[in-house]
Write a protein that holds these residues in place. Structure first.
Motif, mmCIF file in Angstrom:
data_model
loop_
_atom_site.group_PDB
_atom_site.id
_atom_site.type_symbol
_atom_site.label_atom_id
_atom_site.label_comp_id
_atom_site.label_asym_id
_atom_site.label_seq_id
_atom_site.Cartn_x
_atom_site.Cartn_y
_atom_site.Cartn_z
ATOM 1 N N ALA A 17 -9.534 -1.134 -2.485
ATOM 2 C CA ALA A 17 -10.087 0.142 -2.936
ATOM 3 C C ALA A 17 -9.181 0.794 -3.978
ATOM 4 N N PHE A 18 -7.854 0.677 -3.786
ATOM 5 C CA PHE A 18 -6.912 1.250 -4.754
ATOM 6 C C PHE A 18 -7.077 0.584 -6.122
ATOM 7 N N LEU A 19 -7.151 -0.758 -6.121
ATOM 8 C CA LEU A 19 -7.309 -1.475 -7.390
ATOM 9 C C LEU A 19 -8.609 -1.088 -8.085
ATOM 10 N N ALA A 20 -9.671 -0.982 -7.297
ATOM 11 C CA ALA A 20 -10.965 -0.632 -7.879
ATOM 12 C C ALA A 20 -10.955 0.768 -8.477
ATOM 13 N N LEU A 52 -0.805 -5.293 -11.330
ATOM 14 C CA LEU A 52 -2.033 -6.053 -11.143
ATOM 15 C C LEU A 52 -1.732 -7.550 -11.100
ATOM 16 N N MET A 53 -0.832 -8.002 -11.992
ATOM 17 C CA MET A 53 -0.468 -9.416 -12.020
ATOM 18 C C MET A 53 0.238 -9.833 -10.727
ATOM 19 N N ALA A 54 1.120 -8.950 -10.209
ATOM 20 C CA ALA A 54 1.858 -9.258 -8.977
ATOM 21 C C ALA A 54 0.910 -9.423 -7.791
ATOM 22 N N VAL A 55 -0.097 -8.542 -7.731
ATOM 23 C CA VAL A 55 -1.062 -8.632 -6.634
ATOM 24 C C VAL A 55 -1.931 -9.878 -6.795
ATOM 25 N N ARG A 56 -2.419 -10.120 -8.032
ATOM 26 C CA ARG A 56 -3.309 -11.251 -8.280
ATOM 27 C C ARG A 56 -2.624 -12.599 -8.037
ATOM 28 N N SER A 57 -1.323 -12.672 -8.298
ATOM 29 C CA SER A 57 -0.610 -13.953 -8.193
ATOM 30 C C SER A 57 -0.264 -14.335 -6.762
ATOM 31 N N ARG A 58 -0.504 -13.455 -5.806
ATOM 32 C CA ARG A 58 -0.246 -13.808 -4.398
ATOM 33 C C ARG A 58 -1.202 -14.926 -3.979
ATOM 34 N N ASN A 59 -0.660 -16.011 -3.493
ATOM 35 C CA ASN A 59 -1.497 -17.161 -3.129
ATOM 36 C C ASN A 59 -1.744 -17.261 -1.621
ATOM 37 N N ASN A 73 0.816 -1.222 0.000
ATOM 38 C CA ASN A 73 0.000 0.000 0.000
ATOM 39 C C ASN A 73 0.843 1.263 0.000
ATOM 40 N N LEU A 74 2.008 1.223 0.687
ATOM 41 C CA LEU A 74 2.875 2.414 0.749
ATOM 42 C C LEU A 74 3.350 2.845 -0.631
ATOM 43 N N TYR A 75 3.574 1.866 -1.517
ATOM 44 C CA TYR A 75 4.176 2.169 -2.820
ATOM 45 C C TYR A 75 3.248 1.822 -3.988
ATOM 46 N N ALA A 76 1.962 1.592 -3.696
ATOM 47 C CA ALA A 76 1.023 1.169 -4.741
ATOM 48 C C ALA A 76 0.965 2.157 -5.905
ATOM 49 N N GLU A 77 0.900 3.435 -5.619
ATOM 50 C CA GLU A 77 0.790 4.446 -6.682
ATOM 51 C C GLU A 77 2.019 4.432 -7.570
ATOM 52 N N LYS A 78 3.204 4.363 -6.984
ATOM 53 C CA LYS A 78 4.448 4.366 -7.755
ATOM 54 C C LYS A 78 4.596 3.073 -8.561
ATOM 55 N N LEU A 79 4.186 1.965 -7.992
ATOM 56 C CA LEU A 79 4.262 0.687 -8.703
ATOM 57 C C LEU A 79 3.275 0.656 -9.866
ATOM 58 N N TYR A 80 2.110 1.205 -9.636
ATOM 59 C CA TYR A 80 1.089 1.281 -10.697
ATOM 60 C C TYR A 80 1.594 2.132 -11.863
ATOM 61 N N LEU A 81 2.219 3.268 -11.553
ATOM 62 C CA LEU A 81 2.729 4.152 -12.606
ATOM 63 C C LEU A 81 3.920 3.530 -13.334
ATOM 64 N N THR A 82 4.671 2.664 -12.660
ATOM 65 C CA THR A 82 5.827 2.018 -13.299
ATOM 66 C C THR A 82 5.369 0.999 -14.334
#
Length: 567
Positions: free
Chosen positions: A529-532, A508-515, A493-502
């Protein structure tokens, strides 16, 4: 970014230590264990040192000596029990509950009704004196401690005591409880200490009222040595015997230092200190403790007198090349430093290999008068230390020196050497920007990142430092590569915005692949909420619409779809 700080070097931690707070103690154990602990009896509760408490805990016919030490926030930092349990046992729990409920440490006296006459009292009313005398004499043959208590209560009171009489008194008192045994349990030690206190009370009074203070000191030291002899011969459970002797010593030294005639006090102090300073034979530990307490318990004028004796003798030792044992030299150093004589006598207090405590005290005194020489001394000690763990206190001194000098390159070197102790992002950035040795920094960075990455699972807080370093380096691509189920959601969450812009798709794939999702509810809500807010409904439906069976995966997917209005 929050600073990470560990009291021990991070790589020495092998398991988390369970800590208990008095105020919350009853919420940390089962009701059954709490109820059982409350049924145990607490006796002889006392504070033996700052925030250290002891008592007896009675469980049926057994009695256990329990010891608890508290921290600054009333957390239990140390505990031990005579039952031998390695866990926080029922007896320690009983003592902790007692301490939390009874702030005074004193048990309330039970309220009683009208006193009843016992059968023993009724029997005594019609008993013949001679019959009672014969019965007591037979009883005392088998109960020596009762015989001693009888003598102490009804025997003839002595006003003076010879050394032989003091020895006999201590011998008989200990024998009345111990007999010929070589060890005593806690309950027996308690009984013995109580008897000794009563037996030696008239001796104490004699020693303190005796106008001949030289004789009093000589006989007190004799008394103390006699007790110490039995502490070697007999194993006393717990610390009660040690505390008894310590308090005896404190009372007598307070009496000596309270002598109003300063000339008389100086004569006594000089005579006894010279027995040590000019000794041509060995002295006892009790005597050495006595003269040291004579100093430490004195007022500033008394301390300065003793320090003057030490000062003049050290001058003679320097001239004659006499070397005092390091442990004793360390004590003399404290006296010299406290009274302002170190600058004059510093050549006597040389750095000695492997004497860590002594060397630190010497260097801290040198630091007050010559920081450059203190720096050289620290480096010399570090060079000779066999293990890095011994270097940390000297790094503290060097860090202080370099901060005052404004020497950023040297300070960066010290911060790099002790980084495992601090694990601070602020320190890492300072090192990165000021370390003069680029090659060593490169190796250091590689070790740190490797260690932190492999620690996410056992120590989730290391992920915050790891990602903080990558954020400082603007290396968001590397962040995307390492995100997995071990990465705390709060850090993502701390770096979500920067990771999204990168790279929005890779994020999205990195978050979805967490098992595995075992993070806090509120952290998952924030990420969902950020993803939505960043991805359209179709993308989220494709990524999270299927049923997943990883730990918590289905739960998190439903949160995302709900935030996106898809469920």
């Amino acid at each position: 970014m929050k600073r990470l700080l560990f009291k021990e070097p991070f790589f020495y931690l092998c398991k988390k230590i369970q800590m208990y707070k008095l105020s919350d103690l009853q919420n940390q154990f089962s009701k059954q264990k709490i109820n059982k602990a409350k049924k145990l009896s607490i006796r002889e509760f006392e504070e033996t040192g700052k925030n250290r408490f002891v008592c007896f805990v009675d469980e049926e016919a057994e009695s256990y000596d329990v010891d608890i030490t508290l921290g600054a926030k009333t957390e239990i930092t140390e505990y031990s029990c005579e039952c031998g349990s390695k866990d926080f046992c029922i007896h320690a729990l009983a003592m902790g509950i007692f301490m939390s409920e009874n702030k005074t440490g004193k048990t309330a006296s039970p309220r009683g009704g009208k006193k009843k006459i016992s059968e023993a009292e009724l029997a005594m009313e019609d008993l013949d004196y001679e019959e009672l005398k014969i019965w007591l004499l037979e009883f005392f043959k088998k109960n020596k401690d009762a015989e001693l208590q009888f003598i102490l209560s009804f025997g003839q009171k002595k006003k003076e005591f010879s050394e032989a009489e003091i020895s006999e008194l201590i011998k008989n008192t200990i024998a009345s409880v111990a007999g010929k045994r070589k060890s005593l349990a806690a309950a027996e030690v308690k009984k013995l200490v109580d008897l000794l206190a009563r037996a030696l009370e008239p001796v104490e009074q004699y020693l303190m009222l005796n106008p001949d203070k030289k004789e009093s000191i000589r006989k007190y030291l004799w008394l103390s040595d006699e007790i110490s002899i039995y502490k070697v011969k007999i194993l006393f459970s717990g610390v009660r015997m040690d505390n008894f002797q310590k308090k005896l010593n404190e009372r007598f030294l307070t009496h000596i230092n309270a002598i109003k005639d300063f000339d008389l006090w100086k004569e006594l102090a000089t005579e006894n200190w010279y027995l040590f300073l000019r000794a041509d034979h060995s002295i006892t530990v009790n005597f050495y403790d006595f003269i040291m307490e004579l100093y430490h318990g004195g007022n500033p004028e008394q301390k300065m007198h003793i320090a003057g004796l030490v000062r003049e003798e050290i001058k003679i030792w320097k001239k004659n090349g006499f070397k005092l044992r390091t442990s004793l030299k360390e004590d003399m150093l404290e006296i010299v430093a406290e009274n302002g004589f170190f600058n004059e006598l510093q050549s006597y207090f040389q750095i000695e290999q492997y004497e860590y405590s002594y060397n630190l005290k010497v260097i801290n005194e040198i630091l007050k008068i010559d920081p450059k020489r203190a720096e050289q001394a620290c480096k010399m000690v570090i060079e000779s230390n066999p293990h890095e763990k011994y270097d940390l206190p000297y790094y503290d001194i060097l860090e202080k020196i370099y901060q005052e000098k404004g020497s950023k390159g040297d300070l960066a070197y010290i911060k790099r050497k002790r980084f495992w102790e601090t694990l601070s992002l602020e320190d890492y950035i300072f090192i990165a920007e000021n370390d003069a040795d680029a090659e060593e920094f490169k190796k250091f960075r590689s070790r740190i990142l490797g260690f932190l990455k492999n620690s996410f699972y056992n120590y989730p807080e290391t992920a915050e430092l790891y990602f903080g370093i990558l954020d400082y380096e603007k290396n968001y691509k590397k962040m995307l590569d390492v995100i997995d189920s071990k990465t705390p959601t709060s850090v993502i969450n701390l770096y979500a915005e920067k990771l999204y812009l990168t790279n929005r798709n890779k994020f999205l794939m990195a978050v979805r692949s967490r098992n595995e999702w075992n993070s806090a509810e509120e952290d998952e809500e924030v990420l969902a909420a950020f993803l939505a807010s960043k991805y359209d409904a179709g993308q989220l439906e494709d990524s999270f619409g299927k049923k997943y069976y990883g730990f918590g995966s289905d739960r998190f997917s439903k949160k995302v779809l709900r935030k996106a209005g898809l469920s």
